[in-house]
Design a protein around this motif. Structure first.
Motif, PDB file in Angstrom:
ATOM      1  N   VAL A 273      -9.527   8.638 -14.769  1.00  0.00           N
ATOM      2  CA  VAL A 273      -9.083   7.886 -13.597  1.00  0.00           C
ATOM      3  C   VAL A 273      -9.502   8.648 -12.342  1.00  0.00           C
ATOM      4  O   VAL A 273      -9.268   9.855 -12.230  1.00  0.00           O
ATOM      5  CB  VAL A 273      -7.550   7.687 -13.592  1.00  0.00           C
ATOM      6  CG1 VAL A 273      -7.106   6.964 -12.316  1.00  0.00           C
ATOM      7  CG2 VAL A 273      -7.097   6.925 -14.825  1.00  0.00           C
ATOM      8  N   MET A 274     -10.126   7.944 -11.408  1.00  0.00           N
ATOM      9  CA  MET A 274     -10.414   8.509 -10.090  1.00  0.00           C
ATOM     10  C   MET A 274      -9.958   7.498  -9.052  1.00  0.00           C
ATOM     11  O   MET A 274     -10.216   6.298  -9.191  1.00  0.00           O
ATOM     12  CB  MET A 274     -11.904   8.825  -9.918  1.00  0.00           C
ATOM     13  CG  MET A 274     -12.419   9.844 -10.918  1.00  0.00           C
ATOM     14  SD  MET A 274     -14.127  10.388 -10.579  1.00  0.00           S
ATOM     15  CE  MET A 274     -13.825  11.546  -9.231  1.00  0.00           C
ATOM     16  N   ASN A 275      -9.259   7.972  -8.013  1.00  0.00           N
ATOM     17  CA  ASN A 275      -8.712   7.094  -6.994  1.00  0.00           C
ATOM     18  C   ASN A 275      -9.508   7.248  -5.701  1.00  0.00           C
ATOM     19  O   ASN A 275      -9.576   8.341  -5.134  1.00  0.00           O
ATOM     20  CB  ASN A 275      -7.235   7.409  -6.748  1.00  0.00           C
ATOM     21  CG  ASN A 275      -6.518   6.282  -6.023  1.00  0.00           C
ATOM     22  OD1 ASN A 275      -7.027   5.715  -5.072  1.00  0.00           O
ATOM     23  ND2 ASN A 275      -5.319   5.954  -6.489  1.00  0.00           N
ATOM     24  N   LEU A 276     -10.094   6.142  -5.258  1.00  0.00           N
ATOM     25  CA  LEU A 276     -10.889   6.176  -4.037  1.00  0.00           C
ATOM     26  C   LEU A 276     -10.061   6.634  -2.842  1.00  0.00           C
ATOM     27  O   LEU A 276     -10.547   7.333  -1.960  1.00  0.00           O
ATOM     28  CB  LEU A 276     -11.479   4.797  -3.749  1.00  0.00           C
ATOM     29  CG  LEU A 276     -12.577   4.324  -4.695  1.00  0.00           C
ATOM     30  CD1 LEU A 276     -12.899   2.852  -4.449  1.00  0.00           C
ATOM     31  CD2 LEU A 276     -13.834   5.173  -4.521  1.00  0.00           C
ATOM     32  N   SER A 277      -8.805   6.240  -2.794  1.00  0.00           N
ATOM     33  CA  SER A 277      -7.880   6.691  -1.747  1.00  0.00           C
ATOM     34  C   SER A 277      -6.459   6.408  -2.212  1.00  0.00           C
ATOM     35  O   SER A 277      -6.058   5.242  -2.306  1.00  0.00           O
ATOM     36  CB  SER A 277      -8.141   5.994  -0.412  1.00  0.00           C
ATOM     37  OG  SER A 277      -7.140   6.331   0.528  1.00  0.00           O
ATOM     38  N   ASP A 278      -5.708   7.456  -2.494  1.00  0.00           N
ATOM     39  CA  ASP A 278      -4.306   7.285  -2.929  1.00  0.00           C
ATOM     40  C   ASP A 278      -3.487   6.547  -1.875  1.00  0.00           C
ATOM     41  O   ASP A 278      -2.564   5.805  -2.209  1.00  0.00           O
ATOM     42  CB  ASP A 278      -3.665   8.652  -3.205  1.00  0.00           C
ATOM     43  CG  ASP A 278      -4.235   9.318  -4.451  1.00  0.00           C
ATOM     44  OD1 ASP A 278      -4.313   8.645  -5.492  1.00  0.00           O
ATOM     45  OD2 ASP A 278      -4.622  10.484  -4.366  1.00  0.00           O
ATOM     46  N   SER A 279      -3.841   6.749  -0.600  1.00  0.00           N
ATOM     47  CA  SER A 279      -3.069   6.142   0.479  1.00  0.00           C
ATOM     48  C   SER A 279      -3.578   4.764   0.874  1.00  0.00           C
ATOM     49  O   SER A 279      -2.999   4.111   1.753  1.00  0.00           O
ATOM     50  CB  SER A 279      -3.088   7.062   1.711  1.00  0.00           C
ATOM     51  OG  SER A 279      -4.413   7.185   2.212  1.00  0.00           O
ATOM     52  N   GLY A 280      -4.671   4.309   0.266  1.00  0.00           N
ATOM     53  CA  GLY A 280      -5.233   3.013   0.607  1.00  0.00           C
ATOM     54  C   GLY A 280      -6.045   3.021   1.883  1.00  0.00           C
ATOM     55  O   GLY A 280      -6.194   1.987   2.541  1.00  0.00           O
ATOM     56  N   ASP A 281      -6.632   4.173   2.236  1.00  0.00           N
ATOM     57  CA  ASP A 281      -7.447   4.303   3.439  1.00  0.00           C
ATOM     58  C   ASP A 281      -8.887   3.905   3.127  1.00  0.00           C
ATOM     59  O   ASP A 281      -9.546   4.523   2.286  1.00  0.00           O
ATOM     60  CB  ASP A 281      -7.395   5.745   3.943  1.00  0.00           C
ATOM     61  CG  ASP A 281      -8.184   5.937   5.223  1.00  0.00           C
ATOM     62  OD1 ASP A 281      -9.417   6.095   5.138  1.00  0.00           O
ATOM     63  OD2 ASP A 281      -7.562   5.928   6.294  1.00  0.00           O
ATOM     64  N   LEU A 282      -9.383   2.867   3.799  1.00  0.00           N
ATOM     65  CA  LEU A 282     -10.710   2.341   3.473  1.00  0.00           C
ATOM     66  C   LEU A 282     -11.833   3.276   3.905  1.00  0.00           C
ATOM     67  O   LEU A 282     -12.890   3.328   3.260  1.00  0.00           O
ATOM     68  CB  LEU A 282     -10.901   0.958   4.099  1.00  0.00           C
ATOM     69  CG  LEU A 282     -10.072  -0.157   3.440  1.00  0.00           C
ATOM     70  CD1 LEU A 282     -10.111  -1.417   4.290  1.00  0.00           C
ATOM     71  CD2 LEU A 282     -10.569  -0.454   2.031  1.00  0.00           C
TER      72      LEU A 282
END
Length: 329
Positions: A273-282
């Motif tokens: 799993v890799m998260n592009l942005s944990d905070s949802g920052d585009l």
């Protein structure tokens, strides 16, 4: 995109060059004159700064960007120039010529700036203000035209201010530019190719090469073609693993390209799993996109599940690249 900025405007000179270098090192955006048009500069090694640049311009997709450097030694640190490329560099650099060459093994230019390609576009600008900024900064600077994407390219600092005031950190005013059209781009492939006409005539280039420049393939600007250079439509980035968009769950053996704090059902059985942005920052997501796709693909997963990403702001460009990655092959 950064908000709440107040764009500073400084007249060209040693103080402005140092201020520009400080701003670039801090991840900021600086507009400055080249001999072709005013460029919007960001640290070529800083993917987050490059994401801010895309957002500031409203650039519709992750097209490759030109890396500007101060001299031939700096060019050799980011790209491999063969004998023909060196002939062109020695004849026309500094000047309005961009060369597309293979990346060096340790090329510091961020993948976001090269659109996931194995090549890098390089130019040494001739304008003394651009040269002063590049020398003060000491690294490569990506710099597309300093305007809102789709607008007429800027040839005065006032044009930049009209488009980008309060979107960027600094404008260095060096007066009107000399050439007024973008650089000519030559692909240094097995057969040299004119990828974009510009401020240096084809005939002068062919005279140095001793051979004609080929033309790009007829479908190079179609949605399914491979991007060859800045200013040409980008194609899908194609990992080996199949890409599944707008995933609502994760199947055993799939890799997950996540976005935001939500945990999908089945993520505990994902291979990675890799998260592009944990905070949802585009902006952060855009900066991470190409590198994370490569990293997930390197794990040879059963497939790559991608969580839904909003279409607003840089989300439009992120989803554009992901849709191309998901094209059946």
């Amino acid at each position: 995109m950064k908000t709440g900025l107040t764009t500073q405007i400084l007249p060209a000179g040693p103080d402005a060059a140092e201020a520009a270098a400080r701003t670039l090192r801090a991840g900021g955006l600086v507009a400055f004159p080249t001999e072709t048009v005013y460029g919007l500069g960001a640290d070529a090694a800083n993917a987050v700064a490059i994401a801010h640049l895309y957002a500031a311009k409203g650039r519709p997709a992750f097209n490759p960007l030109i890396a500007h450097v101060a001299d031939l030694a700096a060019a050799g640190r980011i790209g491999r120039l063969d004998a023909r490329a060196l002939r062109l560099a020695e004849a026309f650099w500094p000047g309005p010529l961009t060369l597309v060459v293979p990346k060096t093994d340790n090329c510091p230019v961020a993948e976001l700036a090269t659109a996931g390609l194995d090549t890098v576009a390089i130019r040494i600008p001739a304008h003394p203000v651009a040269q002063a900024i590049l020398r003060a900064f000491g690294g490569a600077v990506v710099a597309p035209s300093a305007n809102i994407s789709g607008h007429v390219s800027p040839t005065l600092a006032a044009h930049v201010e009209s488009d980008l005031a309060d979107r960027i950190d600094l404008i260095v005013d060096g007066g009107p530019v000399e050439v007024g059209v973008e650089s000519t781009i030559v692909g240094c492939f097995e057969t040299p190719m004119l990828l974009r006409p510009g401020g240096l005539a084809r005939e002068r280039i062919e005279a140095v090469l001793g051979e004609p420049l080929s033309r790009p393939p007829a479908d190079v600007e179609s949605d399914s073609s491979q991007p060859l250079a800045p200013g040409m439509l980008a194609s899908h980035y194609a990992p080996r693993a199949n890409v599944r968009l707008n995933a609502r769950d994760v199947a055993p053996g799939e890799a997950l390209l996540a976005f935001g704090p939500e945990r999908l059902p089945g993520c505990e059985v994902a291979s990675v799993v890799m998260n592009l942005s944990d905070s949802g920052d585009l902006d952060e997501a855009a900066a991470n996109l190409f590198g994370y796709l490569r990293s997930l693909d390197a794990k040879s997963p059963r497939g790559i599940a991608v969580m839904a990403i909003p279409e607003d702001g840089l989300g439009e460009a992120i989803n554009d690249r992901l849709r191309r990655a998901a094209v059946a092959r």
